[in-house]
Write an enzyme that holds these catalytic residues in place. Sequence first.
Site, PDB file in Angstrom:
ATOM      1  N   LYS A  10      40.895  74.501  16.666  1.00 38.47           N
ATOM      2  CA  LYS A  10      40.174  75.656  17.242  1.00 38.47           C
ATOM      3  C   LYS A  10      40.493  75.780  18.729  1.00 38.47           C
ATOM      4  CE  LYS A  10      35.648  75.136  18.447  1.00 38.47           C
ATOM      5  NZ  LYS A  10      35.299  75.536  19.816  1.00 38.47           N
ATOM      6  N   ASN A  11      40.427  74.642  19.462  1.00 39.88           N
ATOM      7  CA  ASN A  11      40.533  74.711  20.918  1.00 39.88           C
ATOM      8  C   ASN A  11      41.960  74.802  21.442  1.00 39.88           C
ATOM      9  OD1 ASN A  11      37.802  74.731  20.936  1.00 39.88           O
ATOM     10  ND2 ASN A  11      37.555  72.576  21.503  1.00 39.88           N
ATOM     11  N   ARG A  33      32.411  81.325  24.521  1.00 41.10           N
ATOM     12  CA  ARG A  33      32.774  80.881  25.871  1.00 41.10           C
ATOM     13  C   ARG A  33      34.258  81.137  26.121  1.00 41.10           C
ATOM     14  NH1 ARG A  33      31.859  78.519  30.935  1.00 41.10           N
ATOM     15  NH2 ARG A  33      33.662  77.248  31.425  1.00 41.10           N
ATOM     16  N   CYS A  36      25.183  77.785  27.326  1.00 39.82           N
ATOM     17  CA  CYS A  36      24.850  77.519  25.918  1.00 39.82           C
ATOM     18  C   CYS A  36      24.011  76.247  25.890  1.00 39.82           C
ATOM     19  CB  CYS A  36      26.112  77.396  25.083  1.00 39.82           C
ATOM     20  SG  CYS A  36      27.159  76.081  25.671  1.00 39.82           S
ATOM     21  N   ARG A  71      27.868  75.818  31.926  1.00 42.19           N
ATOM     22  CA  ARG A  71      29.267  76.263  31.734  1.00 42.19           C
ATOM     23  C   ARG A  71      29.745  77.183  32.867  1.00 42.19           C
ATOM     24  NH1 ARG A  71      30.155  75.464  26.155  1.00 42.19           N
ATOM     25  NH2 ARG A  71      32.358  75.212  26.626  1.00 42.19           N
ATOM     26  N   PRO A  72      29.687  76.732  34.132  1.00 41.60           N
ATOM     27  CA  PRO A  72      30.152  77.579  35.245  1.00 41.60           C
ATOM     28  C   PRO A  72      31.648  77.854  35.163  1.00 41.60           C
ATOM     29  CG  PRO A  72      29.811  75.344  35.994  1.00 41.60           C
ATOM     30  CD  PRO A  72      29.315  75.393  34.574  1.00 41.60           C
ATOM     31  N   ASP A  86      33.450  78.284  38.303  1.00 39.81           N
ATOM     32  CA  ASP A  86      33.891  78.215  39.709  1.00 39.81           C
ATOM     33  C   ASP A  86      35.325  77.697  39.840  1.00 39.81           C
ATOM     34  OD1 ASP A  86      32.464  75.870  38.707  1.00 39.81           O
ATOM     35  OD2 ASP A  86      32.952  74.972  40.626  1.00 39.81           O
ATOM     36  N   LEU A  87      35.720  76.740  39.000  1.00 39.16           N
ATOM     37  CA  LEU A  87      37.080  76.166  39.141  1.00 39.16           C
ATOM     38  C   LEU A  87      38.144  77.175  38.696  1.00 39.16           C
ATOM     39  CD1 LEU A  87      36.348  72.547  37.847  1.00 39.16           C
ATOM     40  CD2 LEU A  87      36.492  73.341  40.225  1.00 39.16           C
ATOM     41  N   ASP A 126      33.194  66.140  22.327  1.00 42.27           N
ATOM     42  CA  ASP A 126      32.952  66.904  21.091  1.00 42.27           C
ATOM     43  C   ASP A 126      32.703  65.998  19.891  1.00 42.27           C
ATOM     44  OD1 ASP A 126      35.292  69.583  21.909  1.00 42.27           O
ATOM     45  OD2 ASP A 126      33.269  69.130  22.578  1.00 42.27           O
ATOM     46  N   VAL A 159      30.366  64.502  30.427  1.00 42.26           N
ATOM     47  CA  VAL A 159      31.095  65.767  30.567  1.00 42.26           C
ATOM     48  C   VAL A 159      30.159  66.966  30.684  1.00 42.26           C
ATOM     49  CG1 VAL A 159      32.802  67.292  29.488  1.00 42.26           C
ATOM     50  CG2 VAL A 159      33.103  64.802  29.378  1.00 42.26           C
ATOM     51  N   ARG A 216      31.193  78.070  13.379  1.00 44.40           N
ATOM     52  CA  ARG A 216      32.021  78.496  14.521  1.00 44.40           C
ATOM     53  C   ARG A 216      33.265  77.603  14.621  1.00 44.40           C
ATOM     54  NH1 ARG A 216      29.134  78.587  20.014  1.00 44.40           N
ATOM     55  NH2 ARG A 216      31.318  78.898  20.496  1.00 44.40           N
TER      56      ARG A 216
HETATM   57  C1  EPZ Z   1      36.554  73.056  26.360  1.00 43.42           C
HETATM   58  O1  EPZ Z   1      35.453  73.722  26.960  1.00 43.42           O
HETATM   59  C2  EPZ Z   1      36.280  73.071  24.865  1.00 43.42           C
HETATM   60  N1  EPZ Z   1      36.210  74.453  24.393  1.00 43.42           N
HETATM   61  C3  EPZ Z   1      34.954  72.352  24.567  1.00 43.42           C
HETATM   62  O2  EPZ Z   1      34.778  72.337  23.153  1.00 43.42           O
HETATM   63  C4  EPZ Z   1      35.081  70.916  25.073  1.00 43.42           C
HETATM   64  O3  EPZ Z   1      33.854  70.244  24.861  1.00 43.42           O
HETATM   65  C5  EPZ Z   1      35.407  70.934  26.568  1.00 43.42           C
HETATM   66  O4  EPZ Z   1      36.625  71.687  26.794  1.00 43.42           O
HETATM   67  C6  EPZ Z   1      35.606  69.535  27.132  1.00 43.42           C
HETATM   68  O5  EPZ Z   1      36.631  68.895  26.439  1.00 43.42           O
HETATM   69  C7  EPZ Z   1      37.372  75.141  24.219  1.00 43.42           C
HETATM   70  O6  EPZ Z   1      38.459  74.636  24.471  1.00 43.42           O
HETATM   71  C8  EPZ Z   1      37.238  76.545  23.720  1.00 43.42           C
HETATM   72  P1  EPZ Z   1      35.522  72.242  30.659  1.00 43.42           P
HETATM   73  P2  EPZ Z   1      35.525  74.128  28.525  1.00 43.42           P
HETATM   74  O7  EPZ Z   1      35.850  73.399  31.518  1.00 43.42           O
HETATM   75  O8  EPZ Z   1      36.904  74.499  28.898  1.00 43.42           O
HETATM   76  C9  EPZ Z   1      32.419  71.782  34.173  1.00 43.42           C
HETATM   77  C10 EPZ Z   1      33.618  72.607  21.133  1.00 43.42           C
HETATM   78  O9  EPZ Z   1      32.600  72.093  20.637  1.00 43.42           O
HETATM   79  N2  EPZ Z   1      33.081  72.962  34.766  1.00 43.42           N
HETATM   80  O10 EPZ Z   1      36.503  71.124  30.515  1.00 43.42           O
HETATM   81  O11 EPZ Z   1      34.432  75.092  28.794  1.00 43.42           O
HETATM   82  C11 EPZ Z   1      31.598  72.159  32.953  1.00 43.42           C
HETATM   83  O12 EPZ Z   1      30.316  72.612  33.342  1.00 43.42           O
HETATM   84  C12 EPZ Z   1      33.629  73.000  22.594  1.00 43.42           C
HETATM   85  O13 EPZ Z   1      34.693  72.825  20.505  1.00 43.42           O
HETATM   86  C13 EPZ Z   1      32.741  73.342  36.063  1.00 43.42           C
HETATM   87  O14 EPZ Z   1      31.896  72.724  36.699  1.00 43.42           O
HETATM   88  O15 EPZ Z   1      35.150  72.728  29.191  1.00 43.42           O
HETATM   89  C14 EPZ Z   1      31.524  70.874  32.177  1.00 43.42           C
HETATM   90  O16 EPZ Z   1      30.482  70.081  32.708  1.00 43.42           O
HETATM   91  C15 EPZ Z   1      32.330  72.659  23.298  1.00 43.42           C
HETATM   92  N3  EPZ Z   1      33.344  74.434  36.594  1.00 43.42           N
HETATM   93  C16 EPZ Z   1      32.876  70.207  32.485  1.00 43.42           C
HETATM   94  O17 EPZ Z   1      33.402  70.877  33.640  1.00 43.42           O
HETATM   95  C17 EPZ Z   1      34.288  75.154  35.913  1.00 43.42           C
HETATM   96  O18 EPZ Z   1      34.826  76.129  36.471  1.00 43.42           O
HETATM   97  C18 EPZ Z   1      33.885  70.325  31.356  1.00 43.42           C
HETATM   98  O19 EPZ Z   1      34.093  71.678  31.131  1.00 43.42           O
HETATM   99  C19 EPZ Z   1      34.616  74.747  34.605  1.00 43.42           C
HETATM  100  C20 EPZ Z   1      34.013  73.642  34.050  1.00 43.42           C
END
Ligand code: EPZ
Length: 417
Positions: A22-23, A92, A116, A121-122, A124-125, A304, A326, A396
């Site tokens: 999926k991801n 997302r 969610c 889920r900000p 900013d990065l 996950d 995470v 999902r």
């Molecule tokens: C991806 O989400 C996956 N989703 C998530 O899978 C997975 O849990 C996650 O990566 C971590 O491996 C998809 O790929 C569609 P992140 P993503 O940005 O990209 C913080 C599932 O169940 N953060 O790596 O949203 C954030 O708040 C889903 O399949 C910032 O602070 O994850 C979190 O604490 C759930 N600022 C951490 O980083 C930002 O701009 C990890 O988020 C972005 C993220």
Amino acid sequence: MSKYVIRPNGPLKGRVKIDGAKNAALPILAATLMTSGEFTLEYVPNISDIHVMTQILNSIGVETEHHEDKVSLLVPEQTKTEIPYCLAKNIRASNLFLGALLVRNKKVSVPLPGGCNIGSRPMDLHLKGFQAMGAEVSLSQGSVVVERGNLVGAKIYLDFPSVGATENIMMAACAAEGQTVIENAAKEPEIVDLANFLNAMGAKVIGAGTDLIKIKGFAEFNPVNYAVIPDRIEAGTFMIAAAITRGEVILENVISTHLQPLIAKLTEMGVEIIEEEGSLKVIGKDSVMSTIVKTLPYPGFPTDLQSPMMALLSLAGGTSTIVENVFENRLSLADELKRMGASITIEGHTAIIEGVSGLKGAAVRALDLRAGAALILAGLIAEGKTEILEANHIERGYYGIDEKLNKLGAIVEKLKE
Ligand code: EPZ
């Protein structure tokens, strides 16, 4: 809303074929917008998150057809530049259209995805990356608006190795003049799959899978046919299902190097795992030992699989600990497992789990995708009937999980809530 009704039926036995990831499929679907023409994507799981993604593509002018695990797309020269909120609010991953659309349009607008159950889920990065390349970022009517101007390659350090931010910046950098360097990039296998897809289209991305990714901009892109990697999280969920039911299950279509953190942890707990070419055999034992799980960005233990692991550890001998590093709010499964008799204490980002001899069926709620899957695993071995409400969360990310489990000997019924 649908619900699952589960009754215990002993150890799972047999073979299960794992779907595409999926991801990996979600960012790759967005990346098709970086050029125009006909694409065929294989191993795309037939799950609701993918359906929403293709509906969003349809809403901006892309023709798509999803038949079993194949998606064909016809991307026109011109597409709309605004993603509709009514669709984007459902997943997302809609934020991944920002990077892809920036390659083809001077200005794009994507609704800010809501938070969610697992965290705020900000973004900013993601936005810091676009701004570093010279884009103008603003917020209007709940949508992020990015105006490209002339994107110039930049050196971007990610405070956290965010998967989505790495993917969005990688795509946008393809439209930037010169080279972009992403430092402290995410290293997940899905990042590598997206980079391989971009390079197949003609991009020049090197270093994906390491924490230093370099992208040379201004490449010419062409549509391609591509097969998505297997879903390591679906695979891990079935591995834990085999362990929790003390069964013997062979998983087909897996890349075991993507599962090393879970293989190591399950082996430590006493589960027998035999790695073969493209498949994994998992042999559950009468009891599993307690352990400590700390979730981390790849190659650490995947967040996950934290919830499915919590279900297994609820039955381990002794006291186990889970530290969720995470997401800030991803331990809420504990409340649902406690309704089934688990003994779990939450202290901040840590769950302390006292193993119990058994769980009892109950009516529980699938609070998010992975917590829902974990409750199915708990229901497979709980005494009596378990009802999982709001089961559409599970669909999902898992296609036909009830049918796949029933083929392994489980009794999972899918009903209207
Ligand atoms: C991806 O989400 C996956 N989703 C998530 O899978 C997975 O849990 C996650 O990566 C971590 O491996 C998809 O790929 C569609 P992140 P993503 O940005 O990209 C913080 C599932 O169940 N953060 O790596 O949203 C954030 O708040 C889903 O399949 C910032 O602070 O994850 C979190 O604490 C759930 N600022 C951490 O980083 C930002 O701009 C990890 O988020 C972005 C993220």
